[in-house]
Motif scaffolding. Structure first.
Motif, PDB file in Angstrom:
ATOM      1  N   THR A  83     -74.685  34.131  10.022  1.00  0.00           N
ATOM      2  CA  THR A  83     -75.019  33.146  11.041  1.00  0.00           C
ATOM      3  C   THR A  83     -75.924  32.093  10.418  1.00  0.00           C
ATOM      4  N   LEU A  84     -75.989  30.935  11.049  1.00  0.00           N
ATOM      5  CA  LEU A  84     -76.911  29.917  10.564  1.00  0.00           C
ATOM      6  C   LEU A  84     -78.338  30.342  10.881  1.00  0.00           C
ATOM      7  N   SER A  85     -79.234  30.115   9.950  1.00  0.00           N
ATOM      8  CA  SER A  85     -80.650  30.354  10.198  1.00  0.00           C
ATOM      9  C   SER A  85     -81.203  29.178  11.010  1.00  0.00           C
ATOM     10  N   GLU A  86     -82.428  29.296  11.467  1.00  0.00           N
ATOM     11  CA  GLU A  86     -83.060  28.165  12.151  1.00  0.00           C
ATOM     12  C   GLU A  86     -83.088  26.953  11.231  1.00  0.00           C
ATOM     13  N   TYR A  87     -83.378  27.192   9.970  1.00  0.00           N
ATOM     14  CA  TYR A  87     -83.403  26.113   8.989  1.00  0.00           C
ATOM     15  C   TYR A  87     -82.003  25.544   8.784  1.00  0.00           C
ATOM     16  N   GLY A  88     -80.992  26.401   8.760  1.00  0.00           N
ATOM     17  CA  GLY A  88     -79.613  25.946   8.618  1.00  0.00           C
ATOM     18  C   GLY A  88     -79.176  25.076   9.787  1.00  0.00           C
ATOM     19  N   ILE A  89     -79.672  25.375  10.968  1.00  0.00           N
ATOM     20  CA  ILE A  89     -79.330  24.592  12.161  1.00  0.00           C
ATOM     21  C   ILE A  89     -79.801  23.149  12.012  1.00  0.00           C
ATOM     22  N   THR A  90     -80.861  22.929  11.214  1.00  0.00           N
ATOM     23  CA  THR A  90     -81.338  21.549  11.018  1.00  0.00           C
ATOM     24  C   THR A  90     -80.325  20.688  10.279  1.00  0.00           C
ATOM     25  N   LEU A  91     -79.323  21.303   9.650  1.00  0.00           N
ATOM     26  CA  LEU A  91     -78.268  20.548   8.961  1.00  0.00           C
ATOM     27  C   LEU A  91     -77.155  20.088   9.904  1.00  0.00           C
ATOM     28  N   LEU A  92     -77.157  20.542  11.144  1.00  0.00           N
ATOM     29  CA  LEU A  92     -76.066  20.195  12.059  1.00  0.00           C
ATOM     30  C   LEU A  92     -75.876  18.686  12.207  1.00  0.00           C
ATOM     31  N   PRO A  93     -76.939  17.888  12.358  1.00  0.00           N
ATOM     32  CA  PRO A  93     -76.713  16.439  12.445  1.00  0.00           C
ATOM     33  C   PRO A  93     -76.046  15.866  11.191  1.00  0.00           C
ATOM     34  N   VAL A  94     -76.366  16.414  10.027  1.00  0.00           N
ATOM     35  CA  VAL A  94     -75.751  15.961   8.781  1.00  0.00           C
ATOM     36  C   VAL A  94     -74.263  16.296   8.790  1.00  0.00           C
ATOM     37  N   LEU A  95     -73.926  17.527   9.171  1.00  0.00           N
ATOM     38  CA  LEU A  95     -72.516  17.947   9.218  1.00  0.00           C
ATOM     39  C   LEU A  95     -71.738  17.160  10.263  1.00  0.00           C
ATOM     40  N   GLU A  96     -72.359  16.908  11.413  1.00  0.00           N
ATOM     41  CA  GLU A  96     -71.693  16.128  12.453  1.00  0.00           C
ATOM     42  C   GLU A  96     -71.452  14.699  11.985  1.00  0.00           C
TER      43      GLU A  96
END
Length: 111
Positions: A83-96
């Motif tokens: 699963t994505l970590s909390e830190y990994g979730i911060t990359l969502l805007p980049v991926l979007e």
């Protein structure tokens, strides 16, 4: 300049981003984990072109960089989930943003 297996010191933030999420498979792995927690076999189905070796390697690197959490559930056979970590979730805007740009690029060049 590389200081360890998963640390890069660079004056260029783009170089840092490319080191952490660059490559053919890491952005796709992160994109699919954005949807939900996945087992290894789920990721293999989601990204059929990736080899087991590369998927394993990239998941380990993403885990080492703190972007993905690997959870082992005690059972027979053992159940492993990613699963994505909390830190990994911060990359969502980049991926979007990458997804949006890719959509525009595809429409511009292939319509």
């Amino acid at each position: 300049m590389r200081t360890s297996a998963n640390a890069v010191i660079s004056q260029c933030p783009i170089e840092t981003v490319m080191h952490v999420i660059g490559g053919k498979w890491k952005p796709l792995i992160l994109w699919h984990l954005m949807e939900s927690t996945k087992r290894f076999s789920d990721l293999e189905k989601d990204i059929p072109e990736v080899t087991q070796k590369m998927l394993t390697q990239h998941l380990r690197e993403l885990e080492s960089d703190g972007l993905v959490v690997r959870t082992i559930h005690p059972s027979v056979p053992p159940k492993v989930e990613y699963t994505l970590s909390e830190y990994g979730i911060t990359l969502l805007p980049v991926l979007e943003a990458m997804c949006n740009w890719g959509t525009i690029h595809n429409q511009k060049n292939y319509s």
